[in-house]
Design a protein around this motif. Structure first.
Motif, PDB file in Angstrom:
ATOM      1  N   LEU A 188      55.761 -15.666 -48.425  1.00 58.14           N
ATOM      2  CA  LEU A 188      56.805 -16.684 -48.532  1.00 58.14           C
ATOM      3  C   LEU A 188      56.294 -18.034 -48.050  1.00 58.14           C
ATOM      4  CD1 LEU A 188      60.073 -14.886 -47.320  1.00 58.14           C
ATOM      5  CD2 LEU A 188      59.502 -15.589 -49.654  1.00 58.14           C
ATOM      6  N   LEU A 189      55.577 -18.046 -46.936  1.00 59.87           N
ATOM      7  CA  LEU A 189      55.021 -19.293 -46.413  1.00 59.87           C
ATOM      8  C   LEU A 189      54.041 -19.910 -47.407  1.00 59.87           C
ATOM      9  CD1 LEU A 189      54.414 -18.285 -42.687  1.00 59.87           C
ATOM     10  CD2 LEU A 189      56.168 -19.852 -43.559  1.00 59.87           C
ATOM     11  N   ALA A 190      53.218 -19.059 -48.018  1.00 59.07           N
ATOM     12  CA  ALA A 190      52.251 -19.561 -48.996  1.00 59.07           C
ATOM     13  C   ALA A 190      52.955 -20.163 -50.208  1.00 59.07           C
ATOM     14  CB  ALA A 190      51.308 -18.437 -49.428  1.00 59.07           C
ATOM     15  N   HIS A 191      54.003 -19.489 -50.681  1.00 58.02           N
ATOM     16  CA  HIS A 191      54.777 -20.035 -51.805  1.00 58.02           C
ATOM     17  C   HIS A 191      55.395 -21.370 -51.423  1.00 58.02           C
ATOM     18  CE1 HIS A 191      54.610 -17.020 -54.957  1.00 58.02           C
ATOM     19  NE2 HIS A 191      54.842 -16.058 -54.086  1.00 58.02           N
ATOM     20  N   GLY A 192      55.904 -21.459 -50.215  1.00 55.34           N
ATOM     21  CA  GLY A 192      56.558 -22.688 -49.775  1.00 55.34           C
ATOM     22  C   GLY A 192      55.627 -23.879 -49.696  1.00 55.34           C
ATOM     23  N   GLU A 193      54.332 -23.648 -49.645  1.00 55.49           N
ATOM     24  CA  GLU A 193      53.362 -24.735 -49.602  1.00 55.49           C
ATOM     25  C   GLU A 193      53.046 -25.292 -50.985  1.00 55.49           C
ATOM     26  OE1 GLU A 193      50.030 -23.096 -47.590  1.00 55.49           O
ATOM     27  OE2 GLU A 193      50.986 -23.150 -45.601  1.00 55.49           O
ATOM     28  N   ARG A 194      53.500 -24.611 -52.029  1.00 53.41           N
ATOM     29  CA  ARG A 194      53.274 -25.107 -53.386  1.00 53.41           C
ATOM     30  C   ARG A 194      54.164 -26.316 -53.645  1.00 53.41           C
ATOM     31  NH1 ARG A 194      51.376 -21.050 -57.171  1.00 53.41           N
ATOM     32  NH2 ARG A 194      52.656 -22.059 -58.745  1.00 53.41           N
TER      33      ARG A 194
END
Length: 276
Positions: A188-194
């Motif tokens: 989720l954190l990685a997606h939020g950085e997009r």
């Protein structure tokens, strides 16, 4: 079970995939590729290639793009795989997935679980196993692969704008092992950085709202018309009547305004992940 035709007698997407693979292998420029040769190039086993060509097993989701690379088929196997995955779902879900693939914007609200577009394989497996405890490992693996295949829409050259609001209970409820949940929160954190994705958390003490009972997805197509997909227990509905759609959009705007900012949401997700 082998390959089947569609109810109209035309080859099913699964059969088209198998036939396209056999043809590409047998008509490979220079000389025919054996199943062993193809397995080596695709970094898999000969038995897997055989099962894919005879339709006796699911198509591993990592293989279609590798086949396109080996045969220079410009996305043919990826498209056939997406059609095969869609065909395995009931008609209403196939329509939803078709809308999802074409959407320029995807907004999600979930009071229960991480939406399928953002799930990890481990998280999806844990949910599917609980939902169907009598399913075989092969069936579960096929369903996990089908769910993860939907995420290809996020990896294209022009991914949709994605906005996701999760109830705080979603990140606090453990699904699977601690490791599975930590991996899901990290994802989720990685997606939020997009740049095209925003993830927010709605605190548990937020006021009730119109969308509180069920997961809701808003899909906006290239024509800028928005449809609403509502999911309940083993059922779903797609709403295209624009009056209730506008009411749902207003409710979603209210939810996003009550939710934590993307930065504060990321901090909360990170804190929960580190506490596991």
């Amino acid at each position: 079970m082998g390959l089947e035709q569609s109810s109209e007698g035309a080859p099913s997407p699964r059969q088209q995939f198998a036939e396209a693979l056999r043809s590409a292998r047998e008509l490979h420029p220079g000389s025919t590729l054996s199943q062993t040769d193809l397995a080596r190039k695709a970094r898999t086993s000969k038995s897997t290639i055989s099962r894919v060509e005879t339709g006796t097993g699911p198509i591993p989701p990592e293989l279609p793009p590798l086949f396109d690379q080996v045969f220079a088929t410009d996305g043919l196997f990826k498209r056939l795989y997406e059609d095969t995955v869609a065909q395995s779902f009931p008609e209403l879900y196939r329509r939803r997935m078709a809308l999802e693939r074409e959407a320029v914007a995807v907004w999600e609200w979930s009071p229960t679980i991480v939406p399928g577009l953002l799930q990890t394989g481990g998280y999806a497996r844990a949910i599917l196993r609980k939902g169907d405890p009598r399913a075989s490992d092969r069936e579960i693996s096929a369903n996990v692969g089908a769910r993860l295949a939907r995420q290809d829409v996020l990896r294209g050259a022009a991914p949709p704008d994605v906005r996701v609001v999760l109830c705080e209970s979603v990140i606090r409820r453990r699904v699977g092992t601690h490791e599975v949940m930590r991996d899901q929160l990290a994802t989720l954190l990685a997606h939020g950085e997009r740049a095209t994705t925003r993830i927010q958390i709605l605190p548990l003490d937020a006021e009730a709202h119109l969308l509180i009972e069920w997961p809701v997805t808003f899909l906006t197509g290239p024509n800028h018309v928005t449809m609403v997909c509502v999911e309940a227990y083993r059922s779903a509905a797609i709403i295209d009547d624009q009056e209730p759609v506008r009411a749902a959009v207003r409710a979603y705007d209210g939810v996003t305004s009550e939710a934590l900012s993307a930065r504060d949401s990321a901090d909360l997700i990170r804190d929960q992940m580190e506490s596991l």
